[in-house]
Design a protein around this motif. Sequence first.
Motif, short mmCIF file in Angstrom:
data_model
loop_
_atom_site.label_atom_id
_atom_site.label_comp_id
_atom_site.label_asym_id
_atom_site.label_seq_id
_atom_site.Cartn_x
_atom_site.Cartn_y
_atom_site.Cartn_z
N ALA A 412 9.92 43.82 6.66
CA ALA A 412 8.72 44.45 7.25
C ALA A 412 7.92 43.45 8.08
CB ALA A 412 7.85 45.07 6.15
N THR A 413 8.60 42.72 8.94
CA THR A 413 7.94 41.67 9.73
C THR A 413 8.35 41.81 11.19
OG1 THR A 413 8.00 40.17 7.84
CG2 THR A 413 7.57 39.20 10.00
N PRO A 414 7.42 42.15 12.08
CA PRO A 414 7.76 42.21 13.50
C PRO A 414 8.04 40.82 14.06
CG PRO A 414 5.41 42.54 13.17
CD PRO A 414 6.02 42.53 11.81
N LEU A 415 8.61 40.79 15.25
CA LEU A 415 9.08 39.53 15.81
C LEU A 415 7.96 38.52 15.99
CD1 LEU A 415 11.47 37.96 16.94
CD2 LEU A 415 10.98 38.94 19.19
N HIS A 416 6.81 38.96 16.49
CA HIS A 416 5.74 37.99 16.76
C HIS A 416 5.24 37.33 15.47
CE1 HIS A 416 3.28 41.54 15.77
NE2 HIS A 416 2.33 40.68 15.49
N GLN A 417 5.22 38.10 14.38
CA GLN A 417 4.82 37.51 13.11
C GLN A 417 5.88 36.55 12.58
OE1 GLN A 417 3.64 40.43 10.20
NE2 GLN A 417 2.08 41.34 11.53
N ALA A 418 7.13 36.90 12.80
CA ALA A 418 8.22 36.02 12.36
C ALA A 418 8.19 34.70 13.13
CB ALA A 418 9.57 36.71 12.55
N VAL A 419 7.90 34.76 14.43
CA VAL A 419 7.80 33.53 15.23
C VAL A 419 6.64 32.67 14.73
CG1 VAL A 419 7.28 32.63 17.52
CG2 VAL A 419 8.92 34.50 17.26
N ALA A 420 5.51 33.32 14.40
CA ALA A 420 4.36 32.57 13.89
C ALA A 420 4.70 31.90 12.56
CB ALA A 420 3.16 33.51 13.73
N LEU A 421 5.42 32.62 11.69
CA LEU A 421 5.84 32.04 10.42
C LEU A 421 6.77 30.85 10.65
CD1 LEU A 421 6.22 32.00 7.34
CD2 LEU A 421 7.96 33.78 7.61
N ALA A 422 7.73 31.01 11.56
CA ALA A 422 8.67 29.93 11.85
C ALA A 422 7.94 28.71 12.41
CB ALA A 422 9.73 30.41 12.84
N ASP A 423 6.97 28.95 13.27
CA ASP A 423 6.21 27.85 13.86
C ASP A 423 5.41 27.11 12.79
OD1 ASP A 423 5.24 26.18 15.76
OD2 ASP A 423 3.74 27.57 16.54
N GLU A 424 4.87 27.85 11.83
CA GLU A 424 4.11 27.22 10.76
C GLU A 424 5.03 26.35 9.88
OE1 GLU A 424 1.04 28.38 7.11
OE2 GLU A 424 1.91 29.93 8.38
N LEU A 425 6.21 26.88 9.56
CA LEU A 425 7.16 26.10 8.78
C LEU A 425 7.60 24.84 9.53
CD1 LEU A 425 9.39 28.98 7.36
CD2 LEU A 425 7.65 27.69 6.13
N ARG A 426 7.89 24.99 10.82
CA ARG A 426 8.31 23.84 11.62
C ARG A 426 7.24 22.76 11.65
NH1 ARG A 426 6.82 21.44 15.71
NH2 ARG A 426 5.12 22.94 15.95
#
Length: 503
Positions: A412-426
């Motif tokens: 239940a995660t749209p692409l823009h939220q997934a990118v934000a999550l990935a950026d935070e992890l990175r």
Amino acid sequence: MKALLLAITVVITHVMLLATGARHGMAVSYACYFVMGSLATGSTWVAWRRQDGTRDPRWWLLVASIVLWMVAMALAARQSYVMDNDNPTPGDSMFAYVLYVLPVLLAISSAPVAVRKRWALAIDLVLALLLGVLFYAHTFSIVSLHGAADVAGALQVAWVLDAENVCLALAALLRFVATDSPDDHRFFRAVAAFFVTYAVAGFTYNHYIALGGHPAFGDTPWDALLDLPFAVLVAVLAMEPTRRHWHPPVYLVRFVQGASPTFLAMSVLTFGLLVMAEHPELGITAAIAAVMGIGLRGTLAQVDLVDEEHRQWRLRDEPEGLVFVDRLTGLPNRRAFDERLLREWGRPAQQAPIALLVIDVDFFREYTDRYGRVAGDDCLRALTGMLQSRGLRAGDFLARFGGEEFAVIAPATPLHQAVALADELRAHVETQAILHPLSPFGVVTVTVGVTALRASPHGGALELVNAAECALQRVRRSGHNRVGTLGTPRVAQSDDPSPLEWN
């Protein structure tokens, strides 16, 4: 930076007041010493507060040493003002000057974080207490509470202080040169800078000022020599961490880390031999304790190694119970990942997109070439803790995808939220600053491929995996330490804050 400017001001003021023959020069010197000690204490506390994640308690040992030095100075002031004693080596302050190195010696003798265990701490504390007793016995075998009986006795105390300061400075330099983590590098840089400066300043002051015709503070501008170690410490702590241009060989790092716990035991043995003539029972006890301390440390470390070997064998003998667990990281493995993804994909009435992040460790082969496979495993375990502690929600699923890759299923995660999550992890991985000399970034970083799809009867979960892997390959062709998708993504890059787009 304000503390550094204040420290420089205090040193200059101290020199000018004494050079112009200010009244109450002794009070001026004592006041400047206490101000400099307070500034160094405050700067050390700030350095401890600035640490990310688990704060290293060794900074408090440095604070304790500075406070003990200030106690010694307070005892010297008491001898001068309350007891009207002009002897340059009163016993109580000399004992405190010898004792002040003990907390930092405990820090220098500390083992790497991974092996700081309770039994090791208990051994170190026992040896430290015994060393304090030896300091007391040795100090008062040379001087009385009033001070040394003659110049020869005072000179003997000075040589003891010099030897202590030089040995501590060399040990701190050795630990600084052989650091392999940013936290250790910053801590031992500060300790080495302080004690190297103090060894030089203390030797000069003791032999050429205090025992060279100026036994009382306030008689000469050279009193400001004792300000310098604290000013240097404040300056080093005010400096921003810089990228290292030389990295020690891994065998040197491991050798120094393995040998460092013996520093404390060798100090106990040395002072035990020094007091042997006047206190034979205490000297023999110290020698036995030093040998037993080293032996017990080695034995218990070997027990830990044997226990770890047995644990690994049990894991090999119980494959069925661990079929869904990656043995290295403790995360769900690829099989568990596949089953979870199929379950999410086939969930009834699934309308929201399912996001998938594939996380690849940059230049990992170069890391293992530099540090070895065991260090590479430690790095993956450290990354596991970082990824688990940052950004993931209760419903997200983190797994070991294979090799140096991890994967996150985010329902239940749209692409823009997934990118934000990935950026935070990175960004979180980069800020942890795991040293990686062969990476252009100087630290361990990750690159993340991101995709998000809605479950469809016309496509399978494998489509989501393929899309995420393609996104990862595409962003890796553009660089590392980035986040990218197959569409028109925002690509995060530590050295380029502007977003990039692919068309």
